[in-house]
Design a protein around this motif. Structure first.
Motif, PDB file in Angstrom:
ATOM      1  N   PHE A 215       0.832  -1.346  -0.109  1.00 36.47           N
ATOM      2  CA  PHE A 215      -0.101   0.024  -0.007  1.00 36.47           C
ATOM      3  C   PHE A 215       1.151   1.330  -0.186  1.00 36.47           C
ATOM      4  O   PHE A 215       0.649   2.264  -0.675  1.00 36.47           O
ATOM      5  CB  PHE A 215      -0.897  -0.124   1.283  1.00 36.47           C
ATOM      6  N   GLU A 216       1.876   1.043   0.777  1.00 37.31           N
ATOM      7  CA  GLU A 216       2.984   2.411   0.803  1.00 37.31           C
ATOM      8  C   GLU A 216       3.434   2.771  -0.650  1.00 37.31           C
ATOM      9  O   GLU A 216       3.599   3.734  -1.138  1.00 37.31           O
ATOM     10  CB  GLU A 216       4.000   2.253   2.007  1.00 37.31           C
ATOM     11  N   PHE A 217       3.953   1.400  -1.373  1.00 36.57           N
ATOM     12  CA  PHE A 217       4.514   1.536  -2.652  1.00 36.57           C
ATOM     13  C   PHE A 217       3.285   2.256  -3.604  1.00 36.57           C
ATOM     14  O   PHE A 217       3.630   3.116  -4.319  1.00 36.57           O
ATOM     15  CB  PHE A 217       4.984   0.300  -3.181  1.00 36.57           C
ATOM     16  N   PHE A 218       2.229   2.051  -3.488  1.00 37.25           N
ATOM     17  CA  PHE A 218       1.288   2.322  -4.423  1.00 37.25           C
ATOM     18  C   PHE A 218       0.713   3.625  -4.272  1.00 37.25           C
ATOM     19  O   PHE A 218       0.781   4.640  -5.052  1.00 37.25           O
ATOM     20  CB  PHE A 218      -0.184   1.384  -4.146  1.00 37.25           C
TER      21      PHE A 218
ATOM     22  N   SER B  85      -3.740   5.455 -14.659  1.00 32.68           N
ATOM     23  CA  SER B  85      -4.369   5.485 -13.565  1.00 32.68           C
ATOM     24  C   SER B  85      -5.343   4.265 -13.174  1.00 32.68           C
ATOM     25  O   SER B  85      -5.221   3.504 -11.967  1.00 32.68           O
ATOM     26  CB  SER B  85      -4.740   6.817 -13.069  1.00 32.68           C
ATOM     27  N   VAL B  86      -6.122   4.112 -14.243  1.00 31.00           N
ATOM     28  CA  VAL B  86      -6.924   2.941 -14.133  1.00 31.00           C
ATOM     29  C   VAL B  86      -6.165   1.724 -14.112  1.00 31.00           C
ATOM     30  O   VAL B  86      -6.442   0.676 -13.368  1.00 31.00           O
ATOM     31  CB  VAL B  86      -8.044   3.078 -15.219  1.00 31.00           C
ATOM     32  N   VAL B  87      -5.153   1.749 -14.840  1.00 29.76           N
ATOM     33  CA  VAL B  87      -4.273   0.369 -14.888  1.00 29.76           C
ATOM     34  C   VAL B  87      -3.643   0.219 -13.678  1.00 29.76           C
ATOM     35  O   VAL B  87      -3.501  -1.102 -13.197  1.00 29.76           O
ATOM     36  CB  VAL B  87      -3.413   0.305 -16.071  1.00 29.76           C
ATOM     37  N   GLU B  88      -3.393   1.295 -12.914  1.00 30.87           N
ATOM     38  CA  GLU B  88      -2.454   1.068 -11.697  1.00 30.87           C
ATOM     39  C   GLU B  88      -3.545   0.509 -10.635  1.00 30.87           C
ATOM     40  O   GLU B  88      -3.194  -0.352  -9.695  1.00 30.87           O
ATOM     41  CB  GLU B  88      -2.023   2.379 -11.435  1.00 30.87           C
ATOM     42  N   MET B  89      -4.810   0.894 -10.531  1.00 29.52           N
ATOM     43  CA  MET B  89      -5.773   0.384  -9.886  1.00 29.52           C
ATOM     44  C   MET B  89      -5.872  -1.163 -10.019  1.00 29.52           C
ATOM     45  O   MET B  89      -5.958  -1.684  -9.095  1.00 29.52           O
ATOM     46  CB  MET B  89      -7.220   1.187 -10.214  1.00 29.52           C
ATOM     47  N   PHE B  90      -5.888  -1.277 -11.185  1.00 31.47           N
ATOM     48  CA  PHE B  90      -6.137  -3.054 -11.628  1.00 31.47           C
ATOM     49  C   PHE B  90      -4.922  -3.547 -10.984  1.00 31.47           C
ATOM     50  O   PHE B  90      -5.040  -4.877 -10.474  1.00 31.47           O
ATOM     51  CB  PHE B  90      -6.349  -3.127 -12.960  1.00 31.47           C
ATOM     52  N   GLU B  91      -3.823  -3.126 -11.217  1.00 31.64           N
ATOM     53  CA  GLU B  91      -2.479  -3.482 -10.616  1.00 31.64           C
ATOM     54  C   GLU B  91      -2.338  -3.898  -9.218  1.00 31.64           C
ATOM     55  O   GLU B  91      -2.125  -4.905  -8.779  1.00 31.64           O
ATOM     56  CB  GLU B  91      -1.387  -2.801 -11.274  1.00 31.64           C
ATOM     57  N   LEU B  92      -2.851  -2.731  -8.494  1.00 30.02           N
ATOM     58  CA  LEU B  92      -3.047  -2.866  -7.137  1.00 30.02           C
ATOM     59  C   LEU B  92      -4.035  -4.193  -6.679  1.00 30.02           C
ATOM     60  O   LEU B  92      -3.811  -4.746  -5.726  1.00 30.02           O
ATOM     61  CB  LEU B  92      -3.508  -1.500  -6.448  1.00 30.02           C
TER      62      LEU B  92
ATOM     63  N   ILE C 175      -4.707  -6.912  -8.595  1.00 28.67           N
ATOM     64  CA  ILE C 175      -4.080  -8.186  -8.846  1.00 28.67           C
ATOM     65  C   ILE C 175      -3.018  -8.410  -7.586  1.00 28.67           C
ATOM     66  O   ILE C 175      -2.972  -9.583  -7.151  1.00 28.67           O
ATOM     67  CB  ILE C 175      -3.584  -8.110 -10.375  1.00 28.67           C
ATOM     68  N   ASP C 176      -2.161  -7.427  -7.345  1.00 27.78           N
ATOM     69  CA  ASP C 176      -1.122  -7.654  -6.443  1.00 27.78           C
ATOM     70  C   ASP C 176      -1.838  -7.980  -5.082  1.00 27.78           C
ATOM     71  O   ASP C 176      -1.288  -8.978  -4.389  1.00 27.78           O
ATOM     72  CB  ASP C 176      -0.369  -6.209  -6.163  1.00 27.78           C
ATOM     73  N   THR C 177      -2.862  -7.325  -4.689  1.00 26.11           N
ATOM     74  CA  THR C 177      -3.603  -7.814  -3.492  1.00 26.11           C
ATOM     75  C   THR C 177      -3.984  -9.235  -3.447  1.00 26.11           C
ATOM     76  O   THR C 177      -3.887 -10.125  -2.551  1.00 26.11           O
ATOM     77  CB  THR C 177      -4.788  -6.858  -3.187  1.00 26.11           C
ATOM     78  N   LEU C 178      -4.516  -9.762  -4.595  1.00 29.48           N
ATOM     79  CA  LEU C 178      -5.078 -10.777  -4.784  1.00 29.48           C
ATOM     80  C   LEU C 178      -4.043 -11.931  -4.737  1.00 29.48           C
ATOM     81  O   LEU C 178      -3.753 -12.951  -3.922  1.00 29.48           O
ATOM     82  CB  LEU C 178      -5.654 -11.198  -5.884  1.00 29.48           C
ATOM     83  N   VAL C 179      -2.933 -11.657  -5.208  1.00 30.66           N
ATOM     84  CA  VAL C 179      -1.345 -12.541  -5.390  1.00 30.66           C
ATOM     85  C   VAL C 179      -0.908 -12.552  -3.883  1.00 30.66           C
ATOM     86  O   VAL C 179      -0.653 -13.840  -3.552  1.00 30.66           O
ATOM     87  CB  VAL C 179      -0.726 -12.080  -6.314  1.00 30.66           C
ATOM     88  N   LEU C 180      -0.854 -11.515  -3.279  1.00 27.73           N
ATOM     89  CA  LEU C 180      -0.127 -11.438  -1.953  1.00 27.73           C
ATOM     90  C   LEU C 180      -1.012 -12.414  -1.081  1.00 27.73           C
ATOM     91  O   LEU C 180      -0.644 -13.045   0.096  1.00 27.73           O
ATOM     92  CB  LEU C 180      -0.151 -10.033  -1.377  1.00 27.73           C
TER      93      LEU C 180
END
Length: 644
Positions: A27-30, A529-536, A538-543
């Motif tokens: 979250f801090e990185f995002f 920015s929308v792509v960044e939201m999707f990336e967040l 996906i990262d949350t799901l993977v983690l």
């Protein structure tokens, strides 16, 4: 051990995929690297809890407003609204199709006797209702009949079998008007079902309308005796008997410019330019001199006067390859009058699909059309009603074409068809039948606006020479005072036409543009920015999956570690020597205890000792070996064996 740690750190630096150790790091990185405005405030002001809470609420409120706007836009988009756009076009175009009828239906010899009986019944009914004695000559019983030479045998059979029914007499009824509280008189006739029940009166407030409808009802039963296909063109009447003069764009009309058909109510009809493919009918100039000019016979002596009380000519302007429905459209031309009709064309283009229900050529309509011409809404409605009537009543309505294998209604064969027909027709008129749902409008159609002007024709000073000219050229022999001829001119007022097109109110491009505007308004960001939201996400799901996998794996490892069984152990002298050396380093001579070792299993299921640590003090009194969570206690016997 230090070399292994260094090697692991080096491999971590050289890894292709770098991931987070916790949700907090992610979250801090995002927040520090995203292009969405305001998110960095969540981590930069973490020392100030009030600011962090304020920016958190502000971002959540912005997200709420953004997706509320998105919901409104998508609800409007999925409603598929349309907007009408109008454009003007000016170009040479084809003259429309023109249909004219003389309002003089034939008395076919095959049914002439029954028509005479019907005229007598009408005379008696009028005398009963209004006390007016009409003579038989009023109904023209002695008019010339149309003879069909090839149907004499069928005619004899019809005359002997068909009989006019006396069960549908005209009656006068009185009903209470709920609004005024007064009783009103109505005229009509009684209809019942096949068992004689469920009766109702088909009544009208006007006695004239009641008599006309009653006469038409009997007339349809009589005309149902005729064959379905009648070639009217082979009969005695030709176009010269109705059209005295025909000119288009100053040129005389040709025999190939019209088609002839007969309507059971409106009589002999002719359609000019029915196909719309001949270049002769191309309109190049607007105005009266460049239109269609007709001089018509408009006699007031009708073969069957109770079918229509109008004298003159019926005219209808319609599209090419279209069946003219004269009972729904068209206008009447008065005798002794010159009528000029200016037309203006409008073109309507509908979207169809999700934006509205329309059809291109009728091929996708569920109703099987009974007309051979191009698709129109009226043709579909008539076909739909006829199919329903054949299915419900067992016979077809005389004014509409028949489906294959059906026959026209005749109360000698189907006594209750009138009861069935009028109930179905009322349901159709009130939109209770599904015909309007099954019959869409055409996606493209041309509409004609008309404006008319009239004048007396011929004038008192010119009527003599006009009559003489018509008598010598067309065999005109009437002596009435302008009561049997009429003139009509149809022309384009302007060659330009107005096109009305449907277009989506909210197209795909406009929807994306509106969404981008809302996103920029609330967050000042872009598509990336929308792509960044999707990336967040996906990262949350993977983690989350990684953490779950780690927890499950640790539980399985713990269960294996607690297993009491120990496999076969093979310790070489070299391995034992290494263990002893590692255990003896730095130990107290008085209390020498070997260090703990781990046992690793090779591919042959043999166990080998490996030292764990030389700095660990073992408080036990005897050295031991840890085997998968269990300790192996050395005894003197094993030690002596190893020394050997």
């Amino acid at each position: 051990m230090e070399q292994e740690v260094a090697r692991e750190e080096e491999e971590r630096k050289e890894g292709l995929i770098e991931f987070y150790d916790s949700f907090k790091d992610m979250f801090e990185f995002f927040c520090k690297n995203t292009t969405i405005h305001g998110t960095i405030r969540l981590v930069c002001s973490d020392s100030n809890k009030m600011k962090t809470a304020f920016w958190t609420l502000l971002l959540l409120a912005s997200f709420g407003m953004l997706y509320w706007q998105f919901a409104l836009m998508f609800s409007q988009y999925w409603a598929y609204p349309v907007v009408l756009t109008m454009s003007m076009h000016s170009e040479p175009k084809m003259f429309p199709a023109i249909t004219i009828c003389n309002l003089d239906p034939y008395r076919f010899e095959l049914v002439s006797e029954h028509l005479v009986q019907l005229d007598r019944m009408a005379e008696e009914s009028i005398a009963f209702l209004y006390g007016i004695n009409t003579t038989a000559s009023l109904f023209h019983m002695n008019e010339k009949n149309i003879h069909m030479r090839d149907l004499s045998s069928t005619g004899n059979l019809s005359r002997s079998s068909f009989k006019l029914s006396q069960n549908f007499s005209l009656l006068r009824t009185t009903e209470l008007n709920n609004k005024t509280g007064k009783r009103q008189s109505h005229v009509g006739f009684r209809l019942c079902n096949a068992t004689g029940g469920n009766c109702f009166y088909k009544t009208y407030s006007s006695g004239m309308d009641a008599i006309l409808e009653w006469y038409r009802f009997h007339y349809m039963n009589i005309m149902s005796q005729l064959p379905v296909i009648i070639n009217i063109s082979d009969h005695e009447e030709q176009i010269e008997d109705m059209v005295y003069s025909c000119q288009y764009d100053g040129e005389p009309c040709r025999p190939s410019d019209y088609v002839h058909f007969h309507h059971p109510v409106f009589g002999s009809c002719y359609t000019f330019n029915s196909k719309g493919t001949d270049s002769f009918w191309t309109a190049t100039k607007p105005g009266i001199p460049y239109g269609l000019s007709l001089i018509l016979r408009a006699e007031q002596k009708d073969h069957i006067p109770l079918l229509s009380t109008v004298a003159g000519v019926k005219v209808m302007i319609h599209n090419h390859n279209q069946t003219p429905f004269l009972e729904h459209e068209g206008f009447d031309i008065r005798p002794g009058i010159a009528t000029t009709i200016g037309i203006q064309q409008d073109e309507v283009n509908r979207l169809g699909g999700n934006y509205g229900k329309c059809t291109t050529d009728g091929s996708d309509v569920n109703v099987k059309l009974l007309y051979n011409n191009s698709y129109t809404l009226q043709a579909c409605l008539h076909s739909c009603f006829q199919h329903i009537m054949v299915r419900k009543c067992g016979c077809g309505y005389y004014y509409y074409p028949l489906p294959p294998g059906a026959e026209y209604c005749n109360y000698n064969k189907q006594p209750a068809w009138g009861h069935c027909f009028y109930q179905l027709y009322n349901r159709l008129r009130n939109h209770h039948l599904n015909c309007f749902d099954q019959c869409p409008k055409p996606c493209r159609e041309s509409l004609y606006k008309v404006s008319a002007g009239t004048a007396k024709w011929p004038s008192a000073k010119s009527q003599d020479w006009v009559r003489q000219a018509l008598r010598h050229q067309n065999g005109y022999n009437s002596t009435s005072n302008r009561k049997d001829i009429a003139k009509v001119t149809i022309f384009y007022k302007q060659l330009y036409y107005q096109s009305v097109n449907e277009s989506p109110l909210l197209s795909d491009n406009l929807l994306l543009s509106s969404m981008g505007s809302q996103w920029s308004l609330w967050f000042g960001s872009s598509v990336l920015s929308v792509v960044e939201m999707f990336e967040l996400l996906i990262d949350t799901l993977v983690l989350s999956l990684l953490f779950c996998y780690q927890r499950v794996w640790s539980r399985k490892t713990l269960e294996v570690a607690r297993t009491p069984s120990i496999p076969n152990m093979s310790l070489t002298l070299e391995n034992y020597r290494v263990v002893q050396e590692e255990a003896g380093k730095g130990a107290d001579p008085a209390h020498t205890h070997p260090s703990r070792v781990t046992i690793a299993m090779d591919s042959n299921s043999d166990l080998h000792l490996h030292p764990l640590s030389s700095k660990v003090e073992m408080p036990e009194s005897h050295p031991d070996v840890v085997l998968n969570g269990f300790r192996y206690m050395k005894d003197s016997s094993s030690e002596m064996e190893l020394n050997h």
